[in-house]
Design a protein around this motif. Sequence first.
Motif, PDB file in Angstrom:
ATOM      1  N   LEU A  54       0.882  -1.125  -0.076  1.00 34.43           N
ATOM      2  CA  LEU A  54       0.134  -0.038   0.016  1.00 34.43           C
ATOM      3  C   LEU A  54       0.862   1.092  -0.084  1.00 34.43           C
ATOM      4  N   SER A  55       0.761   2.186  -1.121  1.00 32.74           N
ATOM      5  CA  SER A  55       1.499   3.128  -1.127  1.00 32.74           C
ATOM      6  C   SER A  55       0.928   4.438  -1.572  1.00 32.74           C
ATOM      7  N   GLU A  56       1.012   5.396  -0.610  1.00 34.28           N
ATOM      8  CA  GLU A  56       0.285   6.683  -1.094  1.00 34.28           C
ATOM      9  C   GLU A  56       0.960   7.284  -2.590  1.00 34.28           C
ATOM     10  N   GLN A  57       2.128   7.133  -2.689  1.00 28.80           N
ATOM     11  CA  GLN A  57       2.844   7.588  -3.945  1.00 28.80           C
ATOM     12  C   GLN A  57       2.298   6.944  -5.041  1.00 28.80           C
ATOM     13  N   ARG A  58       2.333   5.715  -5.100  1.00 25.98           N
ATOM     14  CA  ARG A  58       1.780   4.858  -6.088  1.00 25.98           C
ATOM     15  C   ARG A  58       0.399   5.118  -6.425  1.00 25.98           C
ATOM     16  N   PHE A  59      -0.566   5.425  -5.285  1.00 23.69           N
ATOM     17  CA  PHE A  59      -1.714   5.438  -5.647  1.00 23.69           C
ATOM     18  C   PHE A  59      -1.722   6.911  -6.391  1.00 23.69           C
ATOM     19  N   GLY A  60      -1.114   7.990  -5.919  1.00 18.71           N
ATOM     20  CA  GLY A  60      -1.292   9.238  -6.631  1.00 18.71           C
ATOM     21  C   GLY A  60      -0.701   9.365  -7.912  1.00 18.71           C
ATOM     22  N   GLU A  61       0.331   8.519  -8.328  1.00 19.23           N
ATOM     23  CA  GLU A  61       1.055   8.578  -9.573  1.00 19.23           C
ATOM     24  C   GLU A  61      -0.343   7.772 -10.404  1.00 19.23           C
ATOM     25  N   SER A  62      -0.905   6.756  -9.782  1.00 22.77           N
ATOM     26  CA  SER A  62      -1.791   6.160 -10.799  1.00 22.77           C
ATOM     27  C   SER A  62      -3.060   6.668 -10.986  1.00 22.77           C
ATOM     28  N   LEU A  63      -3.330   7.607 -10.082  1.00 27.77           N
ATOM     29  CA  LEU A  63      -4.738   8.415 -10.368  1.00 27.77           C
ATOM     30  C   LEU A  63      -4.356   9.435 -11.179  1.00 27.77           C
ATOM     31  N   VAL A  64      -3.090  10.143 -11.266  1.00 25.45           N
ATOM     32  CA  VAL A  64      -2.823  11.201 -12.262  1.00 25.45           C
ATOM     33  C   VAL A  64      -2.769  10.491 -13.454  1.00 25.45           C
ATOM     34  N   ARG A  65      -2.120   9.221 -13.623  1.00 26.94           N
ATOM     35  CA  ARG A  65      -2.050   8.634 -14.928  1.00 26.94           C
ATOM     36  C   ARG A  65      -3.343   8.200 -15.523  1.00 26.94           C
ATOM     37  N   ARG A  66      -4.262   7.753 -14.822  1.00 23.02           N
ATOM     38  CA  ARG A  66      -5.648   7.304 -15.381  1.00 23.02           C
ATOM     39  C   ARG A  66      -6.627   8.661 -15.742  1.00 23.02           C
ATOM     40  N   ARG A  67      -6.316   9.773 -15.068  1.00 19.33           N
ATOM     41  CA  ARG A  67      -7.062  10.980 -15.209  1.00 19.33           C
ATOM     42  C   ARG A  67      -6.445  12.095 -16.147  1.00 19.33           C
ATOM     43  N   ALA A  68      -5.104  12.202 -16.267  1.00 16.20           N
ATOM     44  CA  ALA A  68      -4.665  13.085 -17.171  1.00 16.20           C
ATOM     45  C   ALA A  68      -5.360  13.370 -18.521  1.00 16.20           C
ATOM     46  N   SER A  69      -5.595  12.265 -19.202  1.00 12.70           N
ATOM     47  CA  SER A  69      -5.998  12.648 -20.584  1.00 12.70           C
ATOM     48  C   SER A  69      -7.447  13.070 -20.513  1.00 12.70           C
ATOM     49  N   ARG A  70      -8.123  13.200 -19.421  1.00 13.71           N
ATOM     50  CA  ARG A  70      -9.455  13.441 -19.530  1.00 13.71           C
ATOM     51  C   ARG A  70     -10.000  14.780 -18.624  1.00 13.71           C
ATOM     52  N   TYR A  71      -9.064  14.897 -17.677  1.00 19.14           N
ATOM     53  CA  TYR A  71      -9.302  16.054 -16.647  1.00 19.14           C
ATOM     54  C   TYR A  71      -8.263  17.002 -16.399  1.00 19.14           C
ATOM     55  N   GLY A  72      -8.508  18.134 -16.029  1.00 17.92           N
ATOM     56  CA  GLY A  72      -7.480  19.265 -15.951  1.00 17.92           C
ATOM     57  C   GLY A  72      -6.876  18.930 -14.252  1.00 17.92           C
ATOM     58  N   ARG A  73      -5.953  19.880 -13.964  1.00 18.64           N
ATOM     59  CA  ARG A  73      -5.390  19.839 -12.707  1.00 18.64           C
ATOM     60  C   ARG A  73      -6.291  20.161 -11.478  1.00 18.64           C
ATOM     61  N   ARG A  74      -7.205  20.996 -11.833  1.00 16.08           N
ATOM     62  CA  ARG A  74      -8.232  21.441 -10.619  1.00 16.08           C
ATOM     63  C   ARG A  74      -8.843  19.968 -10.208  1.00 16.08           C
ATOM     64  N   PHE A  75      -9.214  19.371 -11.201  1.00 12.42           N
ATOM     65  CA  PHE A  75     -10.289  18.105 -10.954  1.00 12.42           C
ATOM     66  C   PHE A  75      -9.420  16.976 -10.355  1.00 12.42           C
ATOM     67  N   ILE A  76      -8.037  16.907 -10.782  1.00  6.80           N
ATOM     68  CA  ILE A  76      -7.359  16.004 -10.289  1.00  6.80           C
ATOM     69  C   ILE A  76      -6.842  16.258  -8.729  1.00  6.80           C
ATOM     70  N   GLU A  77      -6.750  17.405  -8.734  1.00  5.94           N
ATOM     71  CA  GLU A  77      -6.180  17.980  -7.270  1.00  5.94           C
ATOM     72  C   GLU A  77      -7.334  17.794  -6.214  1.00  5.94           C
ATOM     73  N   HIS A  78      -8.612  18.060  -6.742  1.00  6.98           N
ATOM     74  CA  HIS A  78      -9.921  17.614  -5.771  1.00  6.98           C
ATOM     75  C   HIS A  78      -9.786  16.230  -5.456  1.00  6.98           C
ATOM     76  N   GLU A  79      -9.845  15.287  -6.595  1.00  8.15           N
ATOM     77  CA  GLU A  79      -9.903  14.046  -6.358  1.00  8.15           C
ATOM     78  C   GLU A  79      -8.776  13.557  -5.487  1.00  8.15           C
ATOM     79  N   LEU A  80      -7.481  14.033  -5.704  1.00  7.88           N
ATOM     80  CA  LEU A  80      -6.365  13.645  -4.707  1.00  7.88           C
ATOM     81  C   LEU A  80      -6.690  13.992  -3.106  1.00  7.88           C
ATOM     82  N   GLY A  81      -7.422  15.292  -3.197  1.00  8.76           N
ATOM     83  CA  GLY A  81      -7.779  15.498  -1.718  1.00  8.76           C
ATOM     84  C   GLY A  81      -8.730  14.765  -1.286  1.00  8.76           C
ATOM     85  N   GLU A  82      -9.920  14.265  -2.067  1.00  9.87           N
ATOM     86  CA  GLU A  82     -10.838  13.507  -1.553  1.00  9.87           C
ATOM     87  C   GLU A  82     -10.394  12.043  -1.195  1.00  9.87           C
TER      88      GLU A  82
END
Length: 158
Positions: A54-82
């Motif tokens: 279980l790694s917060e770093q890997r989770f963050g990188e994975s989330l960014v990779r999955r979302r980057a092509s469809r969402y902007g920085r603000r959306f991804i920032e919000h999701e990381l906060g969630e």
Amino acid sequence: MAAGRDLSLRGRALKLLSLREQSRSELMRKLAPHAESPEQVQALLDDLQRAGLLSEQRFGESLVRRRASRYGRRFIEHELGEHKVAAEVAAPLLRELAGDERSRALALWRRRFRAPPADLAERARQHRFLAQRGFDGETIAWVLREAARTPPDDPEGG
């Protein structure tokens, strides 16, 4: 019976982690109904982190990779906060996203619209589309200017 339930809880956690990276808070929420106590889940999550499963770093990188092509920085920032990703993990990932925000927004716009807005209503619709996906006003304005300036790609290549 407690050892069997503990193994079952660990098995559930490993099954969830085998599907995709999970945040600690997400695993906590998913495992809590199956645990005898919140402390049991906390102890399991601590063990998984120590084992590197279980790694917060890997989770963050994975989330960014999955979302980057469809969402902007603000959306991804919000999701990381969630998902309660620590600021020291999220900040470098978000800085990296900011570097190509315009090109990602333009690529998304091209996939969705392919032609510049013909009137103000269409411009507003395209603006809303990008805003709802977490792109800021400056980026959206740039995309719409760039779209009007650059002809869409000719699908036939000629």
